[in-house]
Scaffold this motif. Sequence first.
Motif, PDB file in Angstrom:
ATOM      1  N   GLU A  64       0.840  -1.211   0.000  1.00  0.00           N
ATOM      2  CA  GLU A  64       0.000   0.000   0.000  1.00  0.00           C
ATOM      3  C   GLU A  64       0.865   1.248   0.000  1.00  0.00           C
ATOM      4  OE1 GLU A  64      -2.596  -0.236   3.320  1.00  0.00           O
ATOM      5  OE2 GLU A  64      -3.676  -2.015   2.586  1.00  0.00           O
ATOM      6  N   LYS A  65       1.947   1.204   0.755  1.00  0.00           N
ATOM      7  CA  LYS A  65       2.817   2.394   0.838  1.00  0.00           C
ATOM      8  C   LYS A  65       3.465   2.689  -0.507  1.00  0.00           C
ATOM      9  CE  LYS A  65       5.200   3.465   4.434  1.00  0.00           C
ATOM     10  NZ  LYS A  65       6.153   3.558   5.555  1.00  0.00           N
ATOM     11  N   GLU A 115       1.073   4.027  -2.989  1.00  0.00           N
ATOM     12  CA  GLU A 115       0.738   5.433  -2.727  1.00  0.00           C
ATOM     13  C   GLU A 115       1.880   6.363  -3.128  1.00  0.00           C
ATOM     14  OE1 GLU A 115      -0.095   8.330   1.136  1.00  0.00           O
ATOM     15  OE2 GLU A 115      -0.148   6.141   1.362  1.00  0.00           O
ATOM     16  N   LYS A 116       3.114   5.980  -2.796  1.00  0.00           N
ATOM     17  CA  LYS A 116       4.257   6.865  -3.026  1.00  0.00           C
ATOM     18  C   LYS A 116       4.723   6.870  -4.484  1.00  0.00           C
ATOM     19  CE  LYS A 116       4.983   7.950   1.400  1.00  0.00           C
ATOM     20  NZ  LYS A 116       4.945   9.322   1.922  1.00  0.00           N
ATOM     21  N   THR A 168       2.921   5.782  -7.368  1.00  0.00           N
ATOM     22  CA  THR A 168       1.914   5.651  -8.421  1.00  0.00           C
ATOM     23  C   THR A 168       2.169   6.605  -9.579  1.00  0.00           C
ATOM     24  OG1 THR A 168      -0.465   5.620  -8.830  1.00  0.00           O
ATOM     25  CG2 THR A 168       0.360   7.340  -7.358  1.00  0.00           C
TER      26      THR A 168
END
Length: 1064
Positions: free
Chosen positions: A552-553, A556-557, A559
Motif C-alpha cells: 500500500e505504501k 501510494e508513493k 503511483t
Amino acid sequence: MVNCSFSDPPVSEGGISQSWGDLRLTELHSGLLVNFTLGGLAIAAMLRLKAFTCPLHSRVKDCDCLINRHSPLYLCDGHGDSRIAGGQGAMERDLHARDVVGVQDFVLLENYQSEEAFVDNLKKRFKANLIYTYIGQVLVSVNPYRNLNIYTTETIKEYQKVLFYEAPPHVFALTDIAYRSLIEENREQCILISGESGSGKTEASKKVLQFIAEAAGNNDRVVTVKNKLLKSNPVLEAFGNAKTNRNDNSSRFGKYMDIEFQFTKSRVVQQFTGERNFHIFYQLLAGADDASLSKLHLKRNLDTYFYLTNADKDNAISVNDKQDFLEVKEALNTIGLTEQEQENLFAIVASVLHMGNVGFIEDEGKSELLGCDYRQLSEAFTHRTIEAHGDVVTTPLNRELAIYARDALAKAVYDRLFTWLVRRLNDSLKPQTARKNAVMGILDIYGFEIFERNGYVKNNNVYVIGHKPFSSSFEQFCINFCNEKLQQLFIELTLKSEQEEYLREGIEWEPVEYFNNKVICDLIEEKHKGIISLLDEECLRPGDATDLTFLEKINEKLTYHQHYISHRKADIKTQKIMGRDEFQLIHYAGNVTYNVKGFLDKNNDLLFRDLREAMTKTKNSITQEIFPVSELNSKKRPETAITQFRDSLNNLMSILMDKEPSYIRCIKPNDFKMAGQFDDKIVTHQVKYLGLMENLRVRRAGFAYRRPYELFLNRYKCLSPVTWPNFRGPAKEGVQAIVSHLGYDKDEYRMGKTKIFIRFPKTLFTTEDAFQAKKHDIAAIIQSHWKGLMQRRRYKKMKESAVIIQKWIRRFLAQRLAEKRRKAAIVIRRFINGFITRNGPETEENRAFMELAKAQYLMRLSRSLPQKLLDNSWPPYPHVCKEASYHLQRMHKRWQARKYRKALAPEKKIQFELKILAESMFKDKKKSYEKSVGPFFIDDRLNEEQKPLRQSFEVNNLQSGEKILYASSVIKYDRHGYKPRERALLLTNKRVYLLEGKTFKIKHNLPLEYVLELVLTTESDNLLLLRIPPDMKKDKVTNTLLINFITSALGVIFTQHQDNLVCQ
C-alpha cells in the motif's frame, strides 16, 4: 592437413610481372605444392593435379575447394571458421561465408535492429559448433552442453599476443586482451560474466582462470597462485553451488574477488522439487570416511536430515559427490587451510545439518560441533531476550518463532562460513609484497530473469514462479536490481570508450540515443523515495507492519512513476493476470511482476540476540571469528538485507568504474541441457533480458567497422593498382587510394588518425567480395612461375647426369688403388683375423688363439658355477668349447639335483613322491590336476565336528597294527535316485572304512585287496566310483563318492595298494 581438388589452371589474362612475390617449392608424393607470397599475400596451390594432400602453417581441417575463374582458395580452421590461406584478419576471412556460418561480430549484421536476424546469426554459428560471437568487444557465449576441443594448451598459445580480430571469437581472445592490458599497460581489468542459471557462467570463469594460469608462466610464486586459483573453484562450487531445475551446478552467489553479496542462504533451510541443497552437504555424507562421520555424529542416509528431506535425491545428476569431496579436500590443502581448520569447517557444516533436526529428533551432544554450551543454545532456540528502556525481558517463543530462530541461525552460520571461506581464499592469493599491484577482477553474477509470474503461486505447499519453483520474489528483485546497475554501467562505459576512441582518432562524435535506465535504478534505490527506502521504513516502523501495508505504501508513493505499475494503475488486460498483492516494474529488459509476500521477512532476516550471544561463546575457532564478541556491544540495529545488498552493489560499481571492463554474455540454447538443440524462443528471451540488442544498437550508432591503416592496407592492397603489389608511402595514404579506387561515398567512411572507420557492413562486404574475386587474377602469376619452374627442373636433371658420370669414373680409379693396397695388407689381416675370430670355428688363422681361449674358459667356469638348483644361468663360452660346455652344464645340474634330494626331509620326500605319483596318474588326464600341484597333500581333511569322532573310532574299531593313512569327509550318492549322504572316508594300511558322517557308524568295511577299481572322470569334478567284487553281497558292488581334493586322496590310496588297483 588439407584435401583439395583443382580444375585445370586458368589462362593468364594480365601482364603481371613475374618479379612479384617470393616463390618456394615443396616436393610431395602426389605432386608439387607451390607456396609463395605475392605482395604480402600468402598463396598455396597445386596445379595440373586433380587431388593432393598438403600441410599448411595455419590450423586447418579437411575441406574441398576448387580453383577456377569463379572460386577462391578456401580453407577451414580448427574451429570450423572459414579461412583464406595466408589472409589477414579472422573477421574478414569469414565474410564471404556469412550466409553459412553467420558473421563473427554482430555489428556487421545489416539488419542490426532485428531480434530475429540476431538470433538467426547465433543459430547459424551454434549449428556449426561456433559458440562464440562478438558485439564489438563484448563476447556472446552459447552453452553447447558438451565438451569441445577448443580449450587445449595449444589453443591458449595460439590466442596469446594476437590482435583481437586476428583470430576467431573465443573466451581466450577476450582474456588475452585484458591480461596484456594489465601486464603491459598496468591498467586494472575486470571481466564481467552474466547470464541465467545453466548458461555456462561458471564454466566461462573457469576458462578465464585457465588462460590466466597458463599465460602467467611457471616460476614458483606463479605456480603456487595458479594452483590456488584453479583449486578455488571446487571449494566455491561445493559451498556455494547447488542443483536447481535449470542447472546441476548452479552458482547461488555473486562473486567478485573478495566481495561477496546476496548469497542465497535461504536454500540452506528450504529447497523445492527437483532441486538440492548446497553440494557440500551431500559431498560430506558421501565422501567422508566412517570414522569422520562418526566423529561428526552423521549418517550417510539423506532422509535422516530435515534440511535434506525436501530436496532431490536423484543420483542421476551430473555430479559425483564422493569424488568431488576428495577434490574439495585437496583444494582446501592447496589454499592453505590447516587440518584443525578443516575439522572445524566440516564440524560447522555438520552442525547445520543437525540444526535442522532441532525440535524433531536431535539429542544433546551435537552442540559440541559448534563448540557451544548445550543448555545455552537450547535456551536461545526457545526464548528471546528483549531490552526496552533499561528493562530486560525474557519471553518464550512459540513453535513458529522457534523454527524461525532455528532456521535463521542455520542460514547465518552457513552464510558467514561461506564469507569466511572466500576471505581465506583471497588472503591466500594476496601478493607477498606490500607494493600496490594492478588487479584483474572476474565478476560471475546471476543474470536478469523474467518468468511468466515472478512471485508465489501456492500449489501443494510449494511456491512456484510460472512453472519454475523459486524461493521468493525478494531475491529476484535483488537480482534484477543488480542487473539494472550493471546495464547502466555497461552503457556508460561503452559510450565512454566510443567517445574516447573518436576523440583519439579526431572524428566528430555524434550523440547516441539510447534508453538510460538510471530512472529505473533511481526508482529502486533513491534515498527516501525509492523502493528500498520504503521497504526499510516499513520494516523499522512500530506497529503491525505486513507485506500488504508495504505494498500500500509503495502504491501510494510511486503511483506517479512511469516505470511502476500497481494493480490499480494497470490496464484491464494486466489486471487479469496480476494479483492484488503484486506490483510490476518496467525494467530495461521488460516488465516483471513481483509478489510482495515474504518481502518484510526476507528483508529483516533477524538473528535473535540470544543466538548471537550463544555463538560468541563457542570453542570452534572459525565460529569465534565469524561471530565476534564486538557484535554484542553494538546497540545499533543490524542493517536490513536489501540495504546490505545495495551497499555491496554500489561498492562493486565503484570498483568496476575504476577498471577497464570486458564482457561475457552467456546464453543457454534450451531448457533441457541437450547438445545440438537450439530453441529460438528461449534464446530470444535471453537476448532481450541480457540487453544484447541495446548493446548492439549503441555499438552500431557510429561506425560498424574500424581497422588500423596497416592491417586494412595489407589485406586489400591488391584492389588498387596504386597500392599493388607494394605501397611505399604512409599507410593512411594507401588506404585513401584504395577507398577512392573502390568509390566509397563520403558518408560511408571516415579517416581517423590511425584507423579507417566504415559506417555500414554492406560497404565492408562489397570490399571483401571484391578482394575474393581479385585473388583469381593472381592465379595467372602462378602459371608464369610454373613454366619457369619446369625449365629449371630440366636444367637440374642434366646437371645431375653429369655428376653421375664423374662419380663412376672416380669410383673405378678408387677400386684399382684399393686392390693394390689389399694385397699389401694380407699378412697383417691374417693376424688380425686370427685375433678377431678366436671365438669362432677353428681355422689356421685362429688355432693358437683358440687354445688359449679353452684354458681361460675353464678357469672362468670354475669361479662362476651356479650355486642354486633353480639357477639356469651358465657362463658364456667360446665357440670352440660349445660341446664341452653342454656336457659340463648337464653334469653340474644333475649333481645339484642329487645334492638337493639328499638334503630333503622325510616329510618333504614323501610329499614329492606323492606329487610324482599324482603326476603319473592325472597329468593331461584330469582337468583339476593343475590346481593340486602347488599345495601339499594333507592326510586329514575331516571337519571340526568329525575330528573328535576319529579318535573314538581309532580306539574302538581299529585292529592291532592298523593305522589311519587318510581321512576325509565325503558325499556318497545312492545307486537309486542318487540321493546324497554325508559320509566319512577312512583309509588305513589294511582297510577302507565308509562311515556315517555325524555318528561315525560303519557303513562299509572293505579290505584294501577287495577294492578292484577306482573310476573317475577327466573333468574338473571330484566324483569317484569305487568297485568291489560282486560276491561281497553285504556291500554294494559300486559306491559313488564326492571327495574334495580327490588327487591327494587317490595318491595315498595308490601308494598303499598300487599293485592291485586300476584307475580309469
